[in-house]
Motif scaffolding. Structure first.
Motif, short mmCIF file in Angstrom:
data_model
loop_
_atom_site.label_atom_id
_atom_site.label_comp_id
_atom_site.label_asym_id
_atom_site.label_seq_id
_atom_site.Cartn_x
_atom_site.Cartn_y
_atom_site.Cartn_z
N SER A 162 7.85 -3.12 3.81
CA SER A 162 7.36 -1.99 4.59
C SER A 162 7.63 -0.69 3.82
N ALA A 163 6.98 0.39 4.24
CA ALA A 163 7.23 1.68 3.61
C ALA A 163 8.69 2.10 3.82
N VAL A 202 0.87 -1.17 0.00
CA VAL A 202 0.00 0.00 0.00
C VAL A 202 0.91 1.22 0.00
N ASN A 203 1.04 1.84 -1.16
CA ASN A 203 2.05 2.86 -1.40
C ASN A 203 1.63 4.22 -0.84
N PRO A 204 2.28 4.70 0.20
CA PRO A 204 1.82 5.94 0.83
C PRO A 204 1.97 7.18 -0.05
N THR A 205 2.92 7.17 -0.99
CA THR A 205 3.19 8.39 -1.75
C THR A 205 2.12 8.69 -2.80
N LEU A 260 -5.51 6.26 3.05
CA LEU A 260 -4.33 5.41 3.30
C LEU A 260 -4.50 4.55 4.55
N ASP A 261 -4.86 5.16 5.66
CA ASP A 261 -4.95 4.42 6.92
C ASP A 261 -6.05 3.37 6.91
N PHE A 288 -1.17 8.55 -2.07
CA PHE A 288 -2.36 8.98 -1.35
C PHE A 288 -2.23 10.44 -0.95
N HIS A 332 -0.89 12.32 -7.11
CA HIS A 332 -1.15 10.88 -7.13
C HIS A 332 -0.23 10.15 -8.10
N TYR A 363 -7.26 1.90 4.09
CA TYR A 363 -7.25 1.06 2.90
C TYR A 363 -7.27 -0.41 3.33
#
Length: 284
Positions: free
Chosen positions: A94-95, A57-60, A68-69, A62, A124, A71
């Motif tokens: 991990s991120a 789940v790619n934070p960049t 994000l939290d 969002f 995005h 998803y």
């Protein structure tokens, strides 16, 4: 099937496979897999010796007010689906593993990101391009598979690969739909039963537009009106955008003379869903 969370470990496995002459197929995902994802894994399995699925789940990609939290995540179920559909490895970093502590380098793409989702989700596609480039550098796949539901994303990734001379074939795969026509999406799980019923208006509106195009309509404004009228008949639907764009440039068109993409984004309460279809002009 093996599972990796370390970049070095997955790279070592890929090096081993390549030294043995195996081709590599890659399916990048954010997890919470559905039939759309598994169709990509199955195709990759048919066309390559080894298949890797990334679950990240790619934070960049969002925005600050996006989901994000919340998803959806279910690594155990995703792992089972990957194994059942022919994947040989999962990469679930991990991120911090992907981005380190203080990244400075990002990938931007001009023009193609200025329309459609790029308008309502600034930044995005910078996040998408950055993570996909990083994953391509890690996996060094022969082929990578993406769903056509994210048509703008697919066009942008193909252009990035072309412009940066990347040795990977990017393959778009057809949209997979529920029995009532709703495009499969991990975000469908957010919908209440009432909103789920209402969401079929997306595919219904696009079907009306496609019929009109097949019958010879070439005025983009009329196509937009057909879609808009159908969606407005559903009180739970709130339009983000309805656009008719050139299939290659993704620029808005008024008169339909070349191949087009008809794309929509619609909110149902806090859930934003997208759908589209492409239409090719005969003898083009």
């Amino acid at each position: 099937m093996e599972s990796f969370s370390s970049i070095n470990d997955i790279k070592n496995k890929i090096s081993q496979w390549k030294s043995e002459g195996y081709s590599i197929g890659f399916v990048p995902t954010m997890g919470y897999l559905h039939d759309g994802h598994t169709s990509l894994i199955q195709r990759a399995n048919n066309e390559n010796d080894k298949v890797i699925v990334s679950i990240f789940v790619n934070p960049t990609q969002f925005g600050p007010n996006e989901d994000l939290d919340n998803y959806p995540r279910d690594l155990k179920r995703d792992t089972e689906l990957c194994a059942e559909n022919g994947a040989d490895a999962i990469f679930n970093p991990s991120a911090r593993e992907m981005y380190g502590d203080n990244p400075y380098a990002y990938v931007d793409i001009n023009q193609l990101s200025s329309e459609l989702c790029g308008t309502s989700r600034p930044g995005h596609f910078r996040g998408v391009c950055t993570v996909v480039l990083k994953l391509f550098n890690i996996m060094t796949p022969d082929r990578a598979y993406f769903g056509e539901k994210d048509a703008q994303q697919l066009a942008i990734i193909k252009k990035m690969v072309l412009d940066l001379n990347m040795p990977v074939q990017v393959i778009g795969c057809p949209i997979v739909r529920e029995a009532d026509g709703l495009a499969k999406s991990s975000r469908n799980t957010y919908l209440s039963s009432e909103h789920r019923k209402a969401a079929v208006v997306l595919s219904q509106s696009l079907a009306l537009a496609k019929t009109s195009l097949k019958n010879g309509e070439r005025d983009a404004e009329k196509i937009l009106a057909i879609i808009g009228e159908k969606i407005s008949s559903e009180p739970l639907a709130k339009v983000d955008y309805i656009q008719v764009v050139d299939l290659k440039s993704l620029k808005t068109v008024k008169s339909i003379k070349d191949d087009i993409l008809v794309a929509i984004a619609v909110h149902f309460d806090k859930t934003r869903l997208i759908d589209n279809f492409s239409f090719k002009i005969k003898n083009n």
